[in-house]
Design a protein around this motif. Structure first.
Motif, PDB file in Angstrom:
ATOM      1  N   CYS A 269     -31.042 -32.267  12.072  1.00 27.97           N
ATOM      2  CA  CYS A 269     -31.538 -32.280  13.452  1.00 27.97           C
ATOM      3  C   CYS A 269     -31.481 -30.896  14.080  1.00 27.97           C
ATOM      4  O   CYS A 269     -32.404 -30.489  14.784  1.00 27.97           O
ATOM      5  CB  CYS A 269     -30.750 -33.274  14.291  1.00 27.97           C
TER       6      CYS A 269
ATOM      7  N   SER B 281     -28.790 -30.627  21.225  1.00 27.73           N
ATOM      8  CA  SER B 281     -28.551 -29.664  20.160  1.00 27.73           C
ATOM      9  C   SER B 281     -29.293 -28.357  20.339  1.00 27.73           C
ATOM     10  O   SER B 281     -29.098 -27.429  19.567  1.00 27.73           O
ATOM     11  CB  SER B 281     -28.928 -30.258  18.797  1.00 27.73           C
TER      12      SER B 281
ATOM     13  N   GLU C  52     -29.041 -34.391  18.504  1.00 30.86           N
ATOM     14  CA  GLU C  52     -28.450 -34.604  17.183  1.00 30.86           C
ATOM     15  C   GLU C  52     -27.371 -35.670  17.327  1.00 30.86           C
ATOM     16  O   GLU C  52     -26.841 -35.879  18.422  1.00 30.86           O
ATOM     17  CB  GLU C  52     -27.846 -33.312  16.657  1.00 30.86           C
TER      18      GLU C  52
END
Length: 196
Positions: free
Chosen positions: A37, A77, A119
């Protein structure tokens, strides 16, 4: 956001790695998903607000409805794209990014949309279904590479093979995201310069 249990990834990973405890398999799958991710940005979340106020701090993912439906398995993220009435807001002029998940607004704004990549958190028991549906082989290759990198691995040469497969799948996912979400693509700011 639909999620699937980490155990759904196990049969595919078992085809790549045979002699590891189930707990290590789950940890490797989640770690691989986090890395995937971060590297590709394929899992995205978006929040919309009718109004934000000067001095207000907003949690992008942690307090979102998407994360509540996913039982808190997600975190931001990457930096966010923040727009107001369809126009991108500028960092340090319109807002401060306090962390990956917190934004402090420096002025009032209406019709604000915040979009960012997300993520899974380490230790998650479920992962976004998009990873299972579209990128299963890459996630499992990353987990296998992680397991074969362990010192007591039966065949450490397989680490390089699965790492290459993982990186190639991650790059493919990144290319897909950049082609399908051009508004989230990184772009250098246009600078006005005068020479002589």
């Amino acid at each position: 956001m639909r999620t699937v249990p980490v155990s759904e990834f196990m049969p595919t990973l078992r085809q790549l790695v045979s002699v590891v405890l189930p707990m290590q398999l789950e940890q490797a799958i989640v770690a691989s998903a986090v890395r995937f991710c971060r590297g590709s940005g394929v899992v995205m979340a978006s929040r919309t607000f009718c109004q934000v106020y000067e001095g207000q701090t907003i949690n992008i993912v942690r307090d979102s409805a998407v994360n509540r439906r996913a039982d808190g398995i997600l975190k931001a993220s990457d930096s966010a794209l923040i727009t107001s009435d369809g126009v991108a807001l500028q960092p340090d002029r319109d807002y401060h990014a306090l962390s990956l998940d917190d934004v402090f607004f420096l002025r009032d704004a209406q019709d604000v949309t915040i979009t960012c990549t997300v993520e899974p958190v380490l230790g998650a028991k479920e992962l976004p279904a998009k990873l299972y549906d579209d990128w299963l082989s890459g996630i499992c290759a990353g987990a296998a590479a992680r397991l074969y990198a362990m010192p007591d691995s039966l065949d450490p040469n397989l680490h390089a093979h699965y790492e290459r497969e993982f990186v190639e799948t991650m790059r493919q996912a990144m290319r897909w995201r950049l082609e399908t979400s051009p508004s989230m693509s990184p772009s250098a700011p246009v600078r006005k310069r005068e020479f002589f």
